[in-house]
Design a protein around this motif. Structure first.
Motif, PDB file in Angstrom:
ATOM      1  N   ARG A 240     -47.266  76.876  52.851  1.00 14.85           N
ATOM      2  CA  ARG A 240     -48.377  76.406  52.007  1.00 14.85           C
ATOM      3  C   ARG A 240     -49.287  77.576  51.627  1.00 14.85           C
ATOM      4  NH1 ARG A 240     -48.584  70.913  52.001  1.00 14.85           N
ATOM      5  NH2 ARG A 240     -47.506  69.833  53.705  1.00 14.85           N
ATOM      6  N   ALA A 241     -49.521  78.471  52.597  1.00 16.66           N
ATOM      7  CA  ALA A 241     -50.428  79.593  52.351  1.00 16.66           C
ATOM      8  C   ALA A 241     -49.898  80.529  51.271  1.00 16.66           C
ATOM      9  CB  ALA A 241     -50.660  80.362  53.656  1.00 16.66           C
ATOM     10  N   GLN A 242     -48.580  80.651  51.158  1.00 18.58           N
ATOM     11  CA  GLN A 242     -48.012  81.542  50.140  1.00 18.58           C
ATOM     12  C   GLN A 242     -47.585  80.796  48.882  1.00 18.58           C
ATOM     13  OE1 GLN A 242     -44.841  83.499  52.198  1.00 18.58           O
ATOM     14  NE2 GLN A 242     -43.426  81.775  52.063  1.00 18.58           N
ATOM     15  N   GLY A 243     -48.154  79.602  48.697  1.00 22.92           N
ATOM     16  CA  GLY A 243     -47.948  78.881  47.448  1.00 22.92           C
ATOM     17  C   GLY A 243     -46.603  78.221  47.297  1.00 22.92           C
ATOM     18  N   ARG A 244     -45.967  77.878  48.398  1.00 22.55           N
ATOM     19  CA  ARG A 244     -44.679  77.164  48.394  1.00 22.55           C
ATOM     20  C   ARG A 244     -43.581  77.932  47.672  1.00 22.55           C
ATOM     21  NH1 ARG A 244     -46.172  71.416  45.917  1.00 22.55           N
ATOM     22  NH2 ARG A 244     -44.350  72.019  44.732  1.00 22.55           N
ATOM     23  N   GLU A 245     -43.632  79.257  47.638  1.00 25.28           N
ATOM     24  CA  GLU A 245     -42.691  79.991  46.801  1.00 25.28           C
ATOM     25  C   GLU A 245     -41.251  79.865  47.275  1.00 25.28           C
ATOM     26  OE1 GLU A 245     -43.657  84.112  46.598  1.00 25.28           O
ATOM     27  OE2 GLU A 245     -43.184  84.520  48.701  1.00 25.28           O
ATOM     28  N   ASN A 246     -41.013  79.818  48.583  1.00 28.06           N
ATOM     29  CA  ASN A 246     -39.645  79.701  49.065  1.00 28.06           C
ATOM     30  C   ASN A 246     -39.127  78.271  48.930  1.00 28.06           C
ATOM     31  OD1 ASN A 246     -39.754  82.413  49.752  1.00 28.06           O
ATOM     32  ND2 ASN A 246     -40.432  81.997  51.840  1.00 28.06           N
ATOM     33  N   PHE A 247     -39.986  77.300  49.257  1.00 28.47           N
ATOM     34  CA  PHE A 247     -39.616  75.895  49.068  1.00 28.47           C
ATOM     35  C   PHE A 247     -39.337  75.625  47.594  1.00 28.47           C
ATOM     36  CE2 PHE A 247     -41.002  71.560  47.983  1.00 28.47           C
ATOM     37  CZ  PHE A 247     -40.150  70.815  48.779  1.00 28.47           C
ATOM     38  N   ASP A 248     -40.193  76.121  46.719  1.00 26.09           N
ATOM     39  CA  ASP A 248     -39.991  75.921  45.281  1.00 26.09           C
ATOM     40  C   ASP A 248     -38.704  76.580  44.809  1.00 26.09           C
ATOM     41  OD1 ASP A 248     -42.251  74.459  45.104  1.00 26.09           O
ATOM     42  OD2 ASP A 248     -43.467  75.981  44.090  1.00 26.09           O
ATOM     43  N   PHE A 249     -38.361  77.722  45.394  1.00 23.58           N
ATOM     44  CA  PHE A 249     -37.122  78.399  45.007  1.00 23.58           C
ATOM     45  C   PHE A 249     -35.929  77.469  45.186  1.00 23.58           C
ATOM     46  CE2 PHE A 249     -33.335  80.535  46.712  1.00 23.58           C
ATOM     47  CZ  PHE A 249     -32.979  81.317  45.623  1.00 23.58           C
ATOM     48  N   TYR A 250     -35.831  76.823  46.337  1.00 24.12           N
ATOM     49  CA  TYR A 250     -34.705  75.928  46.586  1.00 24.12           C
ATOM     50  C   TYR A 250     -34.754  74.719  45.645  1.00 24.12           C
ATOM     51  CZ  TYR A 250     -34.122  78.632  50.877  1.00 24.12           C
ATOM     52  OH  TYR A 250     -33.925  79.661  51.782  1.00 24.12           O
ATOM     53  N   CYS A 251     -35.948  74.211  45.368  1.00 20.38           N
ATOM     54  CA  CYS A 251     -36.064  73.079  44.443  1.00 20.38           C
ATOM     55  C   CYS A 251     -35.641  73.472  43.039  1.00 20.38           C
ATOM     56  CB  CYS A 251     -37.501  72.552  44.430  1.00 20.38           C
ATOM     57  SG  CYS A 251     -38.001  71.667  45.920  1.00 20.38           S
ATOM     58  N   PHE A 252     -36.095  74.651  42.588  1.00 23.31           N
ATOM     59  CA  PHE A 252     -35.753  75.102  41.235  1.00 23.31           C
ATOM     60  C   PHE A 252     -34.239  75.270  41.077  1.00 23.31           C
ATOM     61  CE2 PHE A 252     -40.232  76.379  40.570  1.00 23.31           C
ATOM     62  CZ  PHE A 252     -40.404  75.908  39.265  1.00 23.31           C
TER      63      PHE A 252
END
Length: 823
Positions: A614-626
């Motif tokens: 959450r602190a880094q703006g969900r960038e890794n979670f968003d990567f998998y979603c994208f």
């Protein structure tokens, strides 16, 4: 959906040196992934003197070309590993062996006897010839057998490869190498460790008189050219390449046939003679130890990822071994990866609905236009070869003893196809262009600064390696150089540079085409992507972290649903849903992407994003979603487009102002899918579809195939000889209801629920927040776009005969969506 276990043997070490074949006709030995030609005293071993260039030294150029034609040293192609090829009389010898094949001879006799029987029953042999043998009947059978043999001779001559002349193949090698390595200016690369292993296998296969069957992935026409060049340069017997006869047109067809191409029809139909002839030729090649090459996917992948296996030619090879007619053959899966694929532009046109152009001479002559391109490099990787006989024996030992022979064959064939695909993925190399394309398509915002692009490429490279994948072009090269080189290869047509900013800022110009390169990496992260998409059903609701967490039961249900939805799109590990889900959660937890809450008995209860994520703006979670969102979007489009198949109460036609439709009205299947694509384009431009690539024809076709397998739609498939078209209708239990008040489709029922479950994992968009307005707009649009389909059905007489309906219902297999997932 892989039916094979993951590779048990470790991959070749990344420290093992690579070999590259470059445009100066040299083979260079250098550190793995390192594409700069170093000093000959360090990393490089120069095996061939540099070729002279015509403009700078025309006499030397002509002299060296003559060396290739006449053959000097390695160019002679004399001391090859494998059975003898390229000698006078090769074609005649092959034809003789094929035509004398016992299976073919037996088939000719059976066909002739059957024809004589028909002629006798029809009285064509005279009134006294009805049954038994007599001179007239025997004479007629012999005549038919002779005619069939003549036909078989012609078919064989058109089919077989004609490896006759070493002078020809020397010149062909020189020409192909110059064309390929000038277009791919960084050369063709292979792993030296894999090549040494392959050569050792080839030497043993030569002694045992066993064939090596190369099974590459198929993304470009360059695939078979690169493999032939590698085999030639490394002294392996060139494989016979099984190719569709669509490439067998004047000049080019003959050239390829003499270079090793074997032509087969795209469809065999019910031609028993041709089918047996192909099997006889495959038997002959394998029995005599000649190497083969065919593409397990059938056609070229237009999307960048592996396609489901096609079992046609594989079944012939399997039958040769399983029947005992051939002792054994060696399977060698091959991965061919490109910095840039020459044909991608034409692929995009096809995926957007343009008809595929017929191959012709002018397209091949235009190959000279690619010589000025800078397309990067080609990486070819060979999986560890294995015995097909051993594989068959192992599979038979695992099947029930009482299994039907036909069912046994189908299971083994299916396992073989998916095992090969899985092993191709295992040895595939992720190219720099795939890394850059993936990063650009998995970031929020319009563009990305160069420093951030480099950082994310480094992160992605680490994740690829952590997943057991391989990354090309690294070693001592800094990432900044790798990224810059990839940007140059992709070019301004795919990646744009915003001018006048303090930092170089890049953005995706053609997201559709870039998705081809992103799809080259998705197989490595498909498990994490599905879990992230399932979690997104809660994350997108926003609010406090407690509101965004998901229970294990709900996560498992959605992951199971999605994995079933994509069972033909991706290759999943086979350890089972619970095992793979547990392993994936552990991986995401260790990477600090998710936080897992467990019970006192260590059972997973809740899953949520970690504080660090959450602190880094969900960038890794968003990567998998994208990564997975475009495919979820395409599946939703396929499901919602089925609303077009909801029968209207009445429909207007030129002949009658209000014609009632039968409950058994069927629609043209091709027209339905074409209209679904138009429907998707409309939704995209109106903001209800986030990804334009979701409207591509190939993905929609796959979705409709899944809907047929699940019994959502019923499809008629006329015989190959019939000119009738395939037709489609919704099965009764999946057909939506219409409002009795206004005739609109009602947003309820199994089909709507199915589409909504897909939509739960879609990327949230501002237009979709107002659910009631959007659902009525989408359903009304489906009705509008589908209206022309129903008008055509009335005009063309859409009602099928009762027997055709019965056949279609028999073919429409009804599967429950809760069937065990493959993830």
């Amino acid at each position: 959906m892989s039916l094979s276990k993951k590779r048990k043997t470790p991959p070749p070490s990344e420290a093992a040196p690579d070999l590259s074949i470059t445009s100066d006709d040299n083979v260079h030995l250098h550190a793995a992934g390192y594409d700069q030609i170093a000093s000959p005293t360090t990393h490089e071993r120069d095996l061939i003197n540099s070729m002279a260039r015509f403009r700078s030294s025309p006499l030397d150029f002509i002299r060296e070309v003559s060396l290739h034609v006449s053959g000097t040293g390695w160019r002679s192609y004399d001391n090859i590993v494998g059975q003898p090829v390229f000698y006078n009389g090769f074609s005649e010898n092959m034809k003789s062996m094929v035509l004398s094949n016992p299976m073919l001879v037996s088939k000719v006799r059976k066909l002739a006897a059957k024809r004589v029987g028909v002629e006798a029953e029809q009285g064509l042999l005279g009134p006294d010839v009805q049954a038994g043998e007599n001179d007239r009947r025997v004479k007629r059978r012999v005549q038919i057998e002779e005619s069939l043999i003549e036909v078989a001779e012609t078919l064989t001559d058109n089919m077989i490869c004609k490896m006759e002349s070493k002078s020809f193949i020397r010149g062909a090698y020189y020409l192909a190498t110059q064309l390929l390595t000038r277009a791919y200016h960084q050369g063709v690369h292979v792993s030296s460790e894999e090549v040494l292993r392959l050569r050792a296998v080839a030497e043993k296969a030569e002694r045992d008189k066993h064939s090596i069957i190369f099974l590459p992935c198929h993304r470009s026409h360059v695939d078979y050219v690169s493999l032939q060049i590698i085999c030639y340069r490394l002294g392996l017997a060139l494989p016979t390449v099984i190719a569709g006869d669509n490439l067998n047109f004047p000049v080019v067809g003959s050239f390829l046939q003499h270079a090793g191409a074997m032509w087969i029809r795209r469809s065999f139909g019910d031609d028993q003679l041709y089918t047996t002839l192909v099997q006889a030729y495959i038997d002959t090649l394998l029995a005599n130890g000649y190497n083969l090459e065919c593409f397990v996917e059938g056609g070229r992948s237009r999307t960048g990822k592996l396609l489901p296996p096609k079992f046609g030619i594989l079944s012939y090879m399997l039958d040769s071994i399983a029947s005992g007619r051939v002792d054994d053959a060696i399977i060698c899966p091959v991965s061919t990866q490109y910095d840039k694929v020459i044909e991608v532009d034409s692929y995009i046109s096809e995926l957007l609905g343009q008809p595929k152009p017929k191959e012709n001479l002018m397209d091949f002559l235009s190959a000279s236009s690619v010589l000025s391109l800078k397309l990067g490099r080609v990486d070819v990787r060979f999986h560890e070869p294995w015995s097909l006989r051993t594989f068959i024996t192992q599979q038979r030992s695992r099947l029930p003893q009482q299994i039907d022979i036909k069912d046994e064959r189908l299971r083994i064939l299916r396992t073989l196809g998916y095992k090969v695909l899985s092993e191709i993925n295992d040895v595939s190399v992720v190219m720099p262009t795939a890394l850059v394309g993936t990063v650009l398509l998995t970031l929020r915002g319009r563009g990305v600064g160069k420093s951030e692009l480099i950082r994310r490429v480094e992160w992605l490279s680490e994740r690829v390696r952590a997943q057991g994948g391989r990354v090309a072009h690294f070693a001592s090269l800094p990432t900044s150089v790798v990224v810059q080189r990839a940007l140059e290869v992709l070019g301004p047509g795919l990646v744009g540079l915003v001018p006048g900013l303090p930092e170089d800022t890049y953005y995706a110009v053609d997201r559709f085409q870039l998705s081809f390169y992103r799809n080259m990496t998705i197989h490595l992260f498909i498990l994490q992507a599905l879990v992230s998409a399932a979690m997104y059903t809660r994350v997108k609701q926003g609010g406090n972290p407690e509101l965004q967490r998901i229970s294990y039961a709900d996560l498992r249900e959605q992951v199971q649903f999605l994995s079933q939805l994509f069972r033909t799109e991706f290759i999943f590990p086979t350890e089972g849903l619970d095992y793979n889900l547990s392993r994936t959660l552990s991986t995401l937890e260790s990477d600090n992407v998710v936080k897992v809450t467990r019970s006192d008995t260590d059972n997973v209860e809740w899953i949520e994003l970690s504080d660090a994520e959450r602190a880094q703006g969900r960038e890794n979670f968003d990567f998998y979603c994208f990564l997975i969102w475009p495919f979820i979007e395409a599946a939703w489009l396929g499901a919602i487009s089925l609303m077009m198949l909801t029968p209207p109460s009445h429909i207007s036609s030129p002949s009658t102002s209000s014609t009632p439709l039968s409950q058994e009205t069927w629609l043209d299947n091709k027209k339905v899918q074409d209209r679904a694509q138009v429907f998707g384009k409309t939704l995209y431009h109106q903001g209800d579809l986030s990804y334009f690539e979701a409207v591509n024809k190939e993905t929609l076709k796959n979705a409709y195939t899944r809907f047929e397998e699940d019994g959502i739609v019923l499809v008629t498939k006329p015989s190959k000889e019939s000119k009738a078209r395939s037709t489609i209708k919704l099965s009764e239990e999946w057909t939506p209801q219409r409002s009795p008040k206004n005739g609109d489709i009602v947003a309820s029922g199994p089909l709507w629920t199915f589409a909504e479950q897909i939509s739960a994992s879609r990327r949230e968009g501002k237009n979709r927040r107002d659910g009631a307005t959007v659902q009525s707009r989408v359903l009304n649009l489906a009705d509008l776009v589908g209206a022309s389909l129903w008008e055509d059905a009335v005009l063309e007489g859409g009602d099928l005969k009762v027997q055709e309906q019965a056949k279609a219902k028999g073919r429409g297999r009804r599967k429950k969506l809760s069937v065990s997932a493959r993830l």
